[in-house]
Design a protein around this motif. Sequence first.
Motif, PDB file in Angstrom:
ATOM      1  N   ASP A  51       1.184  10.714   7.952  1.00  0.00           N
ATOM      2  CA  ASP A  51       0.450   9.686   8.696  1.00  0.00           C
ATOM      3  C   ASP A  51      -0.089   8.614   7.751  1.00  0.00           C
ATOM      4  O   ASP A  51      -0.082   7.425   8.067  1.00  0.00           O
ATOM      5  CB  ASP A  51      -0.708  10.310   9.475  1.00  0.00           C
TER       6      ASP A  51
ATOM      7  N   GLY B  30       2.809   6.510   6.625  1.00  0.00           N
ATOM      8  CA  GLY B  30       3.237   5.655   7.723  1.00  0.00           C
ATOM      9  C   GLY B  30       2.311   4.468   7.895  1.00  0.00           C
ATOM     10  O   GLY B  30       2.759   3.332   8.107  1.00  0.00           O
ATOM     11  N   TYR B  31       1.020   4.739   7.776  1.00  0.00           N
ATOM     12  CA  TYR B  31       0.052   3.642   7.875  1.00  0.00           C
ATOM     13  C   TYR B  31       0.229   2.665   6.712  1.00  0.00           C
ATOM     14  O   TYR B  31       0.223   1.442   6.910  1.00  0.00           O
ATOM     15  CB  TYR B  31      -1.389   4.171   7.873  1.00  0.00           C
TER      16      TYR B  31
ATOM     17  N   ASP C  26       0.557  -2.880  14.658  1.00  0.00           N
ATOM     18  CA  ASP C  26       1.243  -1.630  14.306  1.00  0.00           C
ATOM     19  C   ASP C  26       0.360  -0.758  13.421  1.00  0.00           C
ATOM     20  O   ASP C  26       0.310   0.467  13.592  1.00  0.00           O
ATOM     21  CB  ASP C  26       2.558  -1.934  13.574  1.00  0.00           C
TER      22      ASP C  26
ATOM     23  N   GLU D  63      -2.336   0.794  15.464  1.00  0.00           N
ATOM     24  CA  GLU D  63      -1.810   1.890  16.280  1.00  0.00           C
ATOM     25  C   GLU D  63      -1.666   3.166  15.447  1.00  0.00           C
ATOM     26  O   GLU D  63      -1.900   4.281  15.953  1.00  0.00           O
ATOM     27  CB  GLU D  63      -0.461   1.497  16.874  1.00  0.00           C
ATOM     28  N   ARG D  64      -1.320   3.013  14.171  1.00  0.00           N
ATOM     29  CA  ARG D  64      -1.232   4.177  13.279  1.00  0.00           C
ATOM     30  C   ARG D  64      -2.604   4.831  13.106  1.00  0.00           C
ATOM     31  O   ARG D  64      -2.720   6.059  13.053  1.00  0.00           O
ATOM     32  CB  ARG D  64      -0.689   3.746  11.914  1.00  0.00           C
TER      33      ARG D  64
END
Length: 228
Positions: free
Chosen positions: A82, A85-86, A217, A220-221
Amino acid sequence: MQVWTKLFAKSPFKPLIKHAEVVLEAVGTLEKALGAWERGEYEKMREYARRVDDLEDFADRIKEEIRDSLSSKLFMPVNRGDILGYLEMQDKIADAAENTAKWLLVRDPNDTPEDLKGEVRSLIMKMSQESIKAAKLVYEAIVQMDRVIESGFGEKEIEREYEIIKEIESVEHKIDELDTRFMEIIFKNSSRLEWGLGMYLLNIAKTLSNISDRAKDAAERIRLMMNK
């Protein structure tokens, strides 16, 4: 790398905050470039645009160092995937700013029809101001996420984080509306615009819009991390 490892030991978000500072500087420098563009100071515009490119490179290097330092052996309150991804989404904000800067380096917009110049530049500057707002909110969001972790996912800290995420989404929607309006103006006047100029202006607007898209985006992460 040892520096990043030490930061991760304190909080998984401390290195992301450092990266966000550079991303924010890149978008802020782009805003200065567009300010010079609006004033017709094209040499200064190019100086700022080249600086955006340098800052994007710097953000990329930090991103890679963070990736290399984020060992699976580190105990963290959120998933390693996570975080990565962020980080990727946050880095794409700087990428989008660099893309706008590249278009500024392509040509000078001094051949825009006089009766369109004011409206075209006004819309671009509004999009620029909203883009820097989006980048600032992403920085605020990752700082707030650090507070959420430190508080042990405290209710007040989480509530504030959701407020910031909603603000980012609101800014993204506003920029989308400005981008649509900008496209309408360009296509309405397409017969009066040289093809290259029309493409140039549309791409400046589109890449500016991408900054807020990537900010959304990233937000949202963060939402996903809090919901796990």
